[in-house]
Design a protein around this motif. Structure first.
Motif, mmCIF file in Angstrom:
data_model
loop_
_atom_site.group_PDB
_atom_site.id
_atom_site.type_symbol
_atom_site.label_atom_id
_atom_site.label_comp_id
_atom_site.label_asym_id
_atom_site.label_seq_id
_atom_site.Cartn_x
_atom_site.Cartn_y
_atom_site.Cartn_z
ATOM 1 N N PRO A 230 8.850 8.362 0.636
ATOM 2 C CA PRO A 230 8.984 7.793 -0.712
ATOM 3 C C PRO A 230 10.446 7.675 -1.141
ATOM 4 O O PRO A 230 11.273 8.545 -0.852
ATOM 5 C CB PRO A 230 8.222 8.791 -1.593
ATOM 6 N N SER A 231 10.721 6.591 -1.847
ATOM 7 C CA SER A 231 12.096 6.340 -2.281
ATOM 8 C C SER A 231 12.595 7.401 -3.243
ATOM 9 O O SER A 231 13.797 7.719 -3.255
ATOM 10 C CB SER A 231 12.188 4.951 -2.935
ATOM 11 N N ASP A 232 11.680 7.957 -4.057
ATOM 12 C CA ASP A 232 12.135 8.956 -5.026
ATOM 13 C C ASP A 232 12.637 10.216 -4.329
ATOM 14 O O ASP A 232 13.578 10.865 -4.807
ATOM 15 C CB ASP A 232 11.023 9.294 -6.021
ATOM 16 N N LEU A 233 12.036 10.581 -3.179
ATOM 17 C CA LEU A 233 12.529 11.740 -2.441
ATOM 18 C C LEU A 233 13.902 11.456 -1.832
ATOM 19 O O LEU A 233 14.778 12.327 -1.808
ATOM 20 C CB LEU A 233 11.537 12.126 -1.343
ATOM 21 N N ARG A 234 14.089 10.252 -1.344
ATOM 22 C CA ARG A 234 15.410 9.900 -0.802
ATOM 23 C C ARG A 234 16.470 9.953 -1.901
ATOM 24 O O ARG A 234 17.574 10.467 -1.690
ATOM 25 C CB ARG A 234 15.370 8.487 -0.197
ATOM 26 N N GLU A 235 16.109 9.428 -3.071
ATOM 27 C CA GLU A 235 17.069 9.441 -4.176
ATOM 28 C C GLU A 235 17.362 10.874 -4.623
ATOM 29 O O GLU A 235 18.502 11.188 -5.002
ATOM 30 C CB GLU A 235 16.515 8.617 -5.338
ATOM 31 N N PHE B 215 14.519 17.960 5.293
ATOM 32 C CA PHE B 215 13.964 16.750 4.690
ATOM 33 C C PHE B 215 13.500 15.728 5.737
ATOM 34 O O PHE B 215 12.316 15.387 5.805
ATOM 35 C CB PHE B 215 14.995 16.115 3.752
ATOM 36 N N ILE B 216 14.403 15.262 6.588
ATOM 37 C CA ILE B 216 14.073 14.145 7.477
ATOM 38 C C ILE B 216 13.085 14.570 8.553
ATOM 39 O O ILE B 216 12.029 13.937 8.735
ATOM 40 C CB ILE B 216 15.359 13.563 8.105
ATOM 41 N N LEU B 217 13.413 15.637 9.305
ATOM 42 C CA LEU B 217 12.529 16.045 10.402
ATOM 43 C C LEU B 217 11.143 16.461 9.916
ATOM 44 O O LEU B 217 10.138 16.066 10.525
ATOM 45 C CB LEU B 217 13.192 17.171 11.206
ATOM 46 N N PHE C 8 0.810 -1.215 0.000
ATOM 47 C CA PHE C 8 0.000 0.000 0.000
ATOM 48 C C PHE C 8 0.844 1.265 0.000
ATOM 49 O O PHE C 8 0.298 2.357 0.138
ATOM 50 C CB PHE C 8 -0.936 0.007 1.216
ATOM 51 N N ARG C 9 2.150 1.125 -0.127
ATOM 52 C CA ARG C 9 3.010 2.305 -0.174
ATOM 53 C C ARG C 9 2.815 3.041 -1.493
ATOM 54 O O ARG C 9 2.800 2.427 -2.565
ATOM 55 C CB ARG C 9 4.471 1.903 -0.007
ATOM 56 N N VAL C 10 2.644 4.362 -1.421
ATOM 57 C CA VAL C 10 2.435 5.187 -2.613
ATOM 58 C C VAL C 10 3.731 5.911 -2.937
ATOM 59 O O VAL C 10 4.173 6.788 -2.189
ATOM 60 C CB VAL C 10 1.300 6.214 -2.396
ATOM 61 N N GLU C 11 4.366 5.520 -4.035
ATOM 62 C CA GLU C 11 5.596 6.171 -4.468
ATOM 63 C C GLU C 11 5.819 5.864 -5.937
ATOM 64 O O GLU C 11 5.286 4.896 -6.485
ATOM 65 C CB GLU C 11 6.791 5.716 -3.631
ATOM 66 N N GLU C 12 6.614 6.697 -6.587
ATOM 67 C CA GLU C 12 6.835 6.556 -8.017
ATOM 68 C C GLU C 12 7.987 5.616 -8.341
ATOM 69 O O GLU C 12 8.068 5.096 -9.444
ATOM 70 C CB GLU C 12 7.096 7.931 -8.639
ATOM 71 N N SER C 13 8.896 5.410 -7.421
ATOM 72 C CA SER C 13 9.999 4.483 -7.648
ATOM 73 C C SER C 13 9.999 3.444 -6.536
ATOM 74 O O SER C 13 9.723 3.756 -5.385
ATOM 75 C CB SER C 13 11.344 5.229 -7.675
ATOM 76 N N GLU C 14 10.312 2.227 -6.884
ATOM 77 C CA GLU C 14 10.259 1.124 -5.940
ATOM 78 C C GLU C 14 11.501 1.132 -5.056
ATOM 79 O O GLU C 14 12.613 1.437 -5.513
ATOM 80 C CB GLU C 14 10.160 -0.204 -6.689
ATOM 81 N N ALA C 15 11.298 0.824 -3.779
ATOM 82 C CA ALA C 15 12.418 0.776 -2.847
ATOM 83 C C ALA C 15 13.366 -0.349 -3.227
ATOM 84 O O ALA C 15 12.967 -1.381 -3.787
ATOM 85 C CB ALA C 15 11.910 0.568 -1.417
ATOM 86 N N ALA C 16 14.657 -0.139 -2.916
ATOM 87 C CA ALA C 16 15.660 -1.135 -3.258
ATOM 88 C C ALA C 16 15.446 -2.434 -2.494
ATOM 89 O O ALA C 16 15.678 -3.517 -3.019
ATOM 90 C CB ALA C 16 17.068 -0.575 -2.975
#
Length: 578
Positions: A467-472, A488-490, A272-280
C-alpha cells in the motif's frame, strides 16, 4: 413535449453516434472471430496414428499459421487454468477437510513433469477422438495446462488464506451468499497476484511448447502445426538459420501478447488494489484506454451482468458466507481422523500395486538408482534457487516499488520470462562444446532460464502490492537502508516470494527434463540426473522406468515442500500478511 427551444427532448432521444474507437474495436473483434472460424476445420482434421507426421514443414511461409495455432492452444489452456484455479484453490481454502488432501495432491501434481502427464493422456485422448486430430490437440492443450495451472492455484490459494479478517467479517455482516462472496470479495482481493502469476504461468508454458506440440511418447511421435514443433524440427535438423527465424517470430509473439493482453490486464487489475491513499502513478495501457473509450465492451457485457444477477438469486439456497475463514483446531477432529484414515488406506493400496508392477518389470532396485540421480538434480535445483533469490529479489523490489521503472521494465521482463529458453539450447550446446563445458554444470544455467522468473515476477507483484500509505509512512519517518529492508520491504514481499519459490522449485524440476538432455544436429549432450532418466524412458516408451522416475521426482518435490515451503507458507500467513 419538448422543453424550451426543443433541445432537451432532442438530446434525450438521440442515440450516440458511431465513433472511430468503436469501429476500431469492432474491426478487431471481427478479425478475431474470423481467425477462429478459419482455424476450426484444421482442429478436427482426419488423423490415423500410424500415418501421423513426425515433423512439420520449416518453410517460413507457414509461420503465421503456426503462430496462430500455438496462441490458440495457449489461451485455451489459460482459460482452463483460471477455471481450475477458482475451483481448486477455493475448495482448499474454504473446506478444512479438503485442504488436508488438496494441498498434498497439488504438490504431487506440480512435481509430475509434463512428459509424465503426456505419457498417460495421449493415448486416452486419441482413443476418445478416434480418427481426428482433435485428440492430439486436446493432449497438447492438456500438457500446456499442466505447466500453467499449479502456479496460479498456489497464488490464488495464498490470497484467500491471507485475506484481511475485517473483510471476512464484513462479508458475513452483509449476509452475502457464498457465490456473492466469491465474486465480490475473493476474486477481487486475489486479482493482482492472480494476474501476475497468470502472466508468469503463460510465460512458463512457452518453455514446454516444443514438448507439447512435438509429442514423443511410448515409441510414437506426433507433430502438430505450431511454432514449438517448427523450432523442434529446426533444432533436429541443426539449421541455425531456421532456429533464428523461430526466435524472431517468438519475440514478436511475446511482445504482441504482452501489449494486447497482459499489459491491459495488469493495468485493469489495479482497480482491485486495497489502500487508503492512491498511488502517485499507476500502470497504463493504450489498449485498455481504447476499450474503456469504446461502448462495445459495455454492450457485450450487459447479458453477462444480467446472468450474474440471476445467478446471485439462484445461489441463495446454497447458503450464506456465514462461517469465518479460520476455524478452531479442535473442530471436526473426529471427522478429520476418519477422512485421513480412509485416504491413507487408498494411498497405501495404490502404492502397493505400483510397487508390485515395478518389482515384476525392472525390479525395486531401480528406485535406488533413481533416487541417486535425483540427488544430483536436487543439488542443481537448490543452487538455482539460492542464486535466483540473491539476484532477483533486490531487482524485483526495485522494479515493483517504482511505477516508472515498472512501465519500462515489465515488458522486458515479460519477454525474457515468456521466451522459451529451449529455443536457445542449440546456441548453448555449441558454446558448451566449444568451451568444453560439461552439461552437468551447464544444465543449471539451462534450468535457470526457465525457472528463475517465477521468483522475479512474484517479488515484483509483492512489491507493487505494498500500500502507498505504508511507503509514505516509511518515507515520513526517514526509515531507510538495512532497517527499511529488514522491517518493511522483506516482510512485505515474503508471502509472494514463498509463492514464487515453491513454483520456481517445481519449474526447475520440470525444466530438468529438457535441460539435462540437449540435442542439436550431430551433438548429443546428457547430464547425470533424474530429468535425463525420465526423458530417456519417455522417448523409448519404457513405462516402468517412467513410473519410477515420476514417483521419485514427486517424492523429492513433496518432501521439499513439506519440510521447507509449507512451513514458510504458515509463517507468511501468521506473521507477514499485510
Amino acid at each position: 413535449m419538448a422543453g424550451a427551444g426543443g433541445f432537451p427532448s432532442r438530446g434525450v432521444w438521440r442515440r450516440p453516434g458511431l465513433r472511430w474507437v468503436d469501429v476500431l474495436v469492432g474491426a478487431a473483434l471481427v478479425a478475431l472471430l474470423y481467425g477462429l472460424l478459419k482455424l476450426a476445420p484444421s482442429l478436427n482434421a482426419p488423423f490415423l496414428p500410424g500415418q501421423a507426421p513426425t515433423t512439420v514443414s520449416t518453410d517460413p511461409a507457414n509461420l503465421p499459421f503456426y503462430a496462430v495455432r500455438s496462441l490458440l492452444r495457449m489461451f485455451i489452456a489459460l482459460v482452463l487454468s483460471v477455471l481450475f484455479t477458482f475451483a481448486y484453490a477455493t475448495a482448499a481454502a474454504r473446506a478444512r477437510r479438503a485442504e488436508k488432501v488438496l494441498l498434498p495432491v497439488l504438490d504431487i501434481l506440480q512435481s509430475v513433469p509434463v512428459l509424465g502427464f503426456l505419457s498417460v493422456v495421449v493415448t486416452a485422448f486419441i482413443n476418445f477422438f478416434p480418427g481426428s486430430t482433435l485428440g492430439l490437440e486436446c493432449a497438447s492443450i492438456f500438457a500446456i495446462f499442466t505447466s500453467m495451472a499449479w502456479n496460479m492455484t498456489f497464488a490464488f490459494y495464498h490470497s484467500l488464506m491471507s485475506q484481511p479478517r475485517e473483510l471476512d467479517e464484513a462479508a458475513r455482516v452483509m449476509r452475502l451468499t457464498k457465490w456473492q462472496r466469491f465474486w465480490r470479495l475473493d476474486v477481487p482481493s486475489g486479482m493482482i497476484p492472480l494476474v501476475w502469476n497468470g502472466m508468469m504461468s503463460f510465460g512458463g508454458a512457452w518453455f514446454f511448447l516444443a514438448a507439447s506440440e512435438t509429442i514423443s511418447v511410448l515409441n510414437h511421435q506426433y507433430a502438430l502445426p505450431g511454432i514449438g514443433s517448427y523450432a523442434a524440427t529446426a533444432i533436429g535438423k541443426g539449421d541455425l538459420r531456421e532456429v533464428g527465424i523461430a526466435i524472431g517470430v517468438m519475440v514478436v509473439m511475446v511482445i504482441g501478447v504482452n501489449v494486447l493482453f497482459w499489459r491491459p490486464m495488469v493495468a485493469w487489475s489495479e482497480r482491485f488494489r486495497v489502500e487508503e491513499s492512491e498511488a502517485a502513478e499507476r500502470p497504463r495501457s493504450v489498449v485498455l484506454d481504447l476499450l474503456r473509450r469504446s461502448s462495445l465492451p459495455d454492450l457485450m457485457a450487459r447479458p453477462l451482468r444480467s446472468a450474474g444477477r440471476a445467478l446471485d438469486e439462484a445461489a441463495r439456497p446454497f447458503g450464506l458466507a456465514e462461517h469465518p475463514l479460520t476455524r478452531p483446531d479442535g473442530r471436526e477432529r473426529t471427522g478429520d481422523v476418519f477422512f485421513a484414515g480412509a485416504l491413507a488406506v487408498a494411498v497405501l493400496y495404490g502404492a502397493w500395486k505400483a510397487l508390485g508392477y515395478v518389482r515384476g518389470s525392472v525390479g525395486l532396485g531401480e528406485f535406488g538408482h533413481a533416487f541417486a540421480l535425483g540427488a544430483a538434480t536436487f543439488g542443481r535445483v537448490a543452487l538455482l534457487l539460492v542464486v535466483a533469490t540473491v539476484v532477483w529479489v533486490p531487482i524485483g523490489v526495485w522494479i515493483g516499488m517504482n511505477p516508472k521503472v515498472t512501465r519500462f521494465a515489465q515488458p522486458v521482463v515479460q519477454v525474457l520470462a515468456s521466451f522459451p529458453a529451449n529455443f536457445l539450447f542449440p546456441f548453448a550446446t555449441a558454446a558448451f562444446v566449444a568451451l568444453g563445458i560439461s552439461l552437468n554444470a551447464g544444465s543449471v544455467l539451462l534450468m535457470a532460464l526457465g525457472a528463475q522468473w517465477y521468483i522475479l515476477f512474484n517479488v515484483i507483484a509483492g512489491a507493487s502490492a505494498i500500500p502507498s500509505d505504508l511507503r509514505e509512512a516509511m518515507t515520513c519517518f526517514h526509515i531507510g537502508g538495512r532497517l527499511r529492508w529488514r522491517c518493511f520491504i522483506l516482510p512485505a514481499v515474503f508471502p509472494y516470494y514463498v509463492t514464487g519459490g515453491i513454483t520456481a522449485a517445481g519449474g526447475a524440476w520440470n525444466a530438468s527434463i529438457v535441460a539435462e538432455v540437449v540435442n542439436f544436429g550431430g551433438h548429443h549432450l546428457t547430464a547425470t540426473g533424474l530429468g535425463a532418466y525420465i526423458a530417456k524412458a519417455t522417448g523409448t516408451g519404457d513405462f516402468p522406468k517412467i513410473l519410477v522416475g515420476v514417483t521419485v521426482m514427486s517424492v523429492y518435490v513433496v518432501a521439499l515442500n513439506r519440510l521447507l515451503w509449507r512451513r514458510l507458507y504458515r509463517l507468511a500467513e501468521t506473521r507477514y500478511a499485510l
